[in-house]
Structures are given as structure tokens and as C-alpha cells.
Motif scaffolding. Structure first.
Motif, mmCIF file in Angstrom:
data_model
loop_
_atom_site.group_PDB
_atom_site.id
_atom_site.type_symbol
_atom_site.label_atom_id
_atom_site.label_comp_id
_atom_site.label_asym_id
_atom_site.label_seq_id
_atom_site.Cartn_x
_atom_site.Cartn_y
_atom_site.Cartn_z
ATOM 1 N N GLU A 71 0.844 -1.187 0.000
ATOM 2 C CA GLU A 71 0.000 0.000 0.000
ATOM 3 C C GLU A 71 0.884 1.243 0.000
ATOM 4 O OE1 GLU A 71 -1.777 -1.023 3.724
ATOM 5 O OE2 GLU A 71 -3.687 -1.494 2.768
ATOM 6 N N PRO A 72 0.419 2.307 -0.647
ATOM 7 C CA PRO A 72 1.220 3.545 -0.625
ATOM 8 C C PRO A 72 1.224 4.148 0.781
ATOM 9 C CG PRO A 72 -0.915 3.935 -1.640
ATOM 10 C CD PRO A 72 -0.826 2.458 -1.388
ATOM 11 N N LYS A 73 2.329 4.806 1.131
ATOM 12 C CA LYS A 73 2.411 5.498 2.420
ATOM 13 C C LYS A 73 1.779 6.883 2.324
ATOM 14 C CE LYS A 73 6.785 3.386 3.681
ATOM 15 N NZ LYS A 73 8.208 3.661 3.912
ATOM 16 N N GLN A 74 1.748 7.423 1.108
ATOM 17 C CA GLN A 74 1.216 8.756 0.880
ATOM 18 C C GLN A 74 0.190 8.711 -0.246
ATOM 19 O OE1 GLN A 74 4.992 10.859 0.026
ATOM 20 N NE2 GLN A 74 4.343 12.234 1.675
ATOM 21 N N PHE A 75 -0.621 9.758 -0.282
ATOM 22 C CA PHE A 75 -1.494 9.933 -1.428
ATOM 23 C C PHE A 75 -0.603 10.207 -2.637
ATOM 24 C CE2 PHE A 75 -4.520 10.747 1.914
ATOM 25 C CZ PHE A 75 -5.733 10.319 1.391
ATOM 26 N N ALA A 76 -1.120 9.961 -3.822
ATOM 27 C CA ALA A 76 -0.390 10.254 -5.054
ATOM 28 C C ALA A 76 -0.064 11.747 -5.094
ATOM 29 C CB ALA A 76 -1.228 9.856 -6.263
ATOM 30 N N ILE A 77 1.020 12.105 -5.755
ATOM 31 C CA ILE A 77 1.482 13.496 -5.780
ATOM 32 C C ILE A 77 0.408 14.428 -6.334
ATOM 33 C CG2 ILE A 77 2.685 13.279 -8.000
ATOM 34 C CD1 ILE A 77 3.774 15.492 -5.014
ATOM 35 N N PHE A 78 -0.314 14.014 -7.365
ATOM 36 C CA PHE A 78 -1.378 14.849 -7.928
ATOM 37 C C PHE A 78 -2.460 15.097 -6.886
ATOM 38 C CE2 PHE A 78 -5.224 15.417 -10.672
ATOM 39 C CZ PHE A 78 -4.851 16.628 -11.220
ATOM 40 N N SER A 79 -2.808 14.092 -6.107
ATOM 41 C CA SER A 79 -3.804 14.233 -5.040
ATOM 42 C C SER A 79 -3.322 15.209 -3.977
ATOM 43 C CB SER A 79 -4.084 12.886 -4.375
ATOM 44 O OG SER A 79 -4.600 11.962 -5.294
ATOM 45 N N ARG A 80 -2.052 15.120 -3.633
ATOM 46 C CA ARG A 80 -1.497 16.012 -2.610
ATOM 47 C C ARG A 80 -1.466 17.460 -3.103
ATOM 48 N NH1 ARG A 80 3.995 13.588 -1.437
ATOM 49 N NH2 ARG A 80 3.631 12.317 -3.263
ATOM 50 N N ILE A 81 -1.099 17.661 -4.347
ATOM 51 C CA ILE A 81 -1.073 19.024 -4.902
ATOM 52 C C ILE A 81 -2.490 19.607 -4.915
ATOM 53 C CG2 ILE A 81 -0.712 20.365 -7.018
ATOM 54 C CD1 ILE A 81 1.725 18.464 -7.541
ATOM 55 N N LEU A 82 -3.456 18.808 -5.395
ATOM 56 C CA LEU A 82 -4.845 19.272 -5.398
ATOM 57 C C LEU A 82 -5.322 19.600 -3.986
ATOM 58 C CD1 LEU A 82 -6.658 16.918 -7.947
ATOM 59 C CD2 LEU A 82 -6.404 19.394 -8.118
ATOM 60 N N HIS A 83 -4.982 18.757 -3.027
ATOM 61 C CA HIS A 83 -5.402 18.967 -1.641
ATOM 62 C C HIS A 83 -4.920 20.310 -1.109
ATOM 63 C CE1 HIS A 83 -4.809 18.714 2.746
ATOM 64 N NE2 HIS A 83 -5.962 18.086 2.736
ATOM 65 N N TRP A 84 -3.625 20.571 -1.235
ATOM 66 C CA TRP A 84 -3.061 21.801 -0.676
ATOM 67 C C TRP A 84 -3.496 23.034 -1.458
ATOM 68 C CZ3 TRP A 84 -1.798 21.655 4.093
ATOM 69 C CH2 TRP A 84 -1.340 20.461 4.653
ATOM 70 N N LEU A 85 -3.635 22.902 -2.766
ATOM 71 C CA LEU A 85 -4.127 24.012 -3.572
ATOM 72 C C LEU A 85 -5.553 24.376 -3.155
ATOM 73 C CD1 LEU A 85 -3.837 25.977 -5.960
ATOM 74 C CD2 LEU A 85 -4.587 24.111 -7.460
ATOM 75 N N MET A 86 -6.383 23.363 -3.006
ATOM 76 C CA MET A 86 -7.768 23.621 -2.611
ATOM 77 C C MET A 86 -7.866 24.096 -1.167
ATOM 78 S SD MET A 86 -10.140 21.044 -4.725
ATOM 79 C CE MET A 86 -11.541 22.050 -4.312
ATOM 80 N N ALA A 87 -7.011 23.615 -0.291
ATOM 81 C CA ALA A 87 -7.010 24.095 1.099
ATOM 82 C C ALA A 87 -6.733 25.595 1.114
ATOM 83 C CB ALA A 87 -5.982 23.340 1.934
ATOM 84 N N ALA A 88 -5.743 26.027 0.341
ATOM 85 C CA ALA A 88 -5.417 27.459 0.271
ATOM 86 C C ALA A 88 -6.573 28.247 -0.337
ATOM 87 C CB ALA A 88 -4.135 27.671 -0.538
ATOM 88 N N MET A 89 -7.180 27.702 -1.385
ATOM 89 C CA MET A 89 -8.288 28.393 -2.030
ATOM 90 C C MET A 89 -9.502 28.493 -1.103
ATOM 91 S SD MET A 89 -7.911 26.731 -5.837
ATOM 92 C CE MET A 89 -9.286 27.552 -6.595
ATOM 93 N N LEU A 90 -9.812 27.417 -0.390
ATOM 94 C CA LEU A 90 -10.948 27.441 0.531
ATOM 95 C C LEU A 90 -10.712 28.418 1.676
ATOM 96 C CD1 LEU A 90 -11.870 23.647 0.668
ATOM 97 C CD2 LEU A 90 -13.221 25.494 -0.345
ATOM 98 N N LEU A 91 -9.509 28.421 2.196
ATOM 99 C CA LEU A 91 -9.184 29.355 3.267
ATOM 100 C C LEU A 91 -9.310 30.798 2.772
ATOM 101 C CD1 LEU A 91 -8.369 29.274 6.221
ATOM 102 C CD2 LEU A 91 -5.992 29.248 5.509
ATOM 103 N N ALA A 92 -8.781 31.057 1.577
ATOM 104 C CA ALA A 92 -8.909 32.393 0.987
ATOM 105 C C ALA A 92 -10.382 32.745 0.787
ATOM 106 C CB ALA A 92 -8.160 32.462 -0.343
#
Length: 185
Positions: free
Chosen positions: A6-27
Motif C-alpha cells: 500500500e502507498p504510504k502517501q497519497f499520489a502526488i497529484f492528489s497532494r497538490i490538489l489537496h493543498w491548492l484547494m485548502a489554500a483556495m478554501l481558506l482564501a
């Protein structure tokens, strides 16, 4: 990958989307609060709020499709089955709100017969007929959903901070964009 493959982390694309959307939602949350509090900057803030909301809607759709085709890393063994169920519920609630808020906002503006300006000459078509009663209902709904998003966001952040700072089970490593230490065997 761990011993079970099993992967230890989410896929890189998933992680980028997550942090991008976290910043956008906070904004978006800060812009929404500022729109209510500052009449002087209202039109400037709305000019950011509308296209950012539509961008969140588009990225939420991309993120949902990505999520359906991505293998998820396991939860840390320190998480109880109750915490895992709550985590899954809150994730579904966040996805629901990432779709609902922009759509309700779009519908609200349509019902209010307001032009839905994205930038320059780019306008979105109305998705509902002009109706003052519907506009008032959707405006209230948009506000309630925004508060629910804020609460859900805070619970999500608090849970991650609890696991990172108190439990120290490396839960945050699953979504980290930065290098993480090797886990002890």
C-alpha cells in the motif's frame, strides 16, 4: 510503499490538489467574511469571490474523479474505527460543500438576476430563472453552507493537528508535499 504494497502517501497529484484547494478554501472563507464586514471593498472582493468559487467547483470535480481512481494510503493504526468513520464522513461532507457552495452561489446570483462576471467579458450563464424569493432562500442557504464549511474545515485542521502534535502518528505524512522521515519498522 509499505510491506503490504500500500502507498504510504497519497499520489502526488492528489497532494497538490489537496493543498491548492485548502489554500483556495481558506482564501474564500476570508473573502466571504470580508465581503460581509466591508462595504467599501465589496465589489473588489466579489470580483475575486466569483471566479475563485468556480475554480473551486472545477477543481472539486477533478479531485473527485482523481479520488475515485487513486489508491489511498492506510490510516495509521493509532486511529480507532470510530475516528476512521468520522474521517470518511468529514471528507464526504467537505466534497459535498465544495460542490454545493459554488452551485448555490451561482444559482443565487442567477435568481437575483445578477450578471455572473468571471473576468472581463467572460460571464457564466444563469442556471436558474430570476426569482426574488428564490434568491433570498439561496442567499441564506449560501451563508449557512459557508458556516458549515468553516466549521468542517476547522474540525479537519484540528484533527490533523491533534494527530501531528499530540498522538504523533505521522498522519500528516499521508498528505505531505515536503519530504518525510522514514517510518520506524
Amino acid at each position: 510503499m509499505n510491506m503490504a504494497g500500500e502507498p504510504k502517501q497519497f499520489a502526488i497529484f492528489s497532494r497538490i490538489l489537496h493543498w491548492l484547494m485548502a489554500a483556495m478554501l481558506l482564501a474564500m472563507l476570508f473573502i466571504g467574511v470580508s465581503m460581509v464586514a466591508s462595504l467599501g471593498d465589496y465589489h473588489k472582493l466579489v470580483a475575486i469571490h466569483r471566479p475563485l468559487g468556480i475554480m473551486i467547483l472545477i477543481l472539486a470535480a477533478i479531485r473527485l474523479v482523481n479520488r475515485m481512481f487513486t489508491t489511498l494510503p492506510p490510516f495509521p493504526p493509532t486511529m480507532s474505527s470510530r475516528e476512521r468513520r468520522f474521517s470518511s464522513f468529514s471528507e464526504r461532507l467537505l466534497y459535498t460543500l465544495m460542490f454545493a457552495l459554488p452551485l448555490v452561489g451561482w444559482g443565487m446570483l442567477s435568481a437575483g438576476h445578477y450578471p455572473i462576471v468571471m473576468f472581463g467579458p467572460v460571464h457564466l450563464p444563469p442556471i436558474l430563472p430570476a426569482n426574488p424569493t428564490l434568491y433570498a432562500l439561496l442567499r441564506k442557504t449560501h451563508t449557512i453552507l459557508a458556516y458549515l464549511l468553516f466549521l468542517t474545515f476547522l474540525v479537519h485542521l484540528s484533527s490533523v493537528l491533534f494527530h501531528a502534535l499530540i498522538v504523533r502518528d505521522r498522519l500528516l505524512d499521508r498528505m505531505a508535499l515536503w519530504p518525510t522521515r522514514k517510518r520506524p519498522k
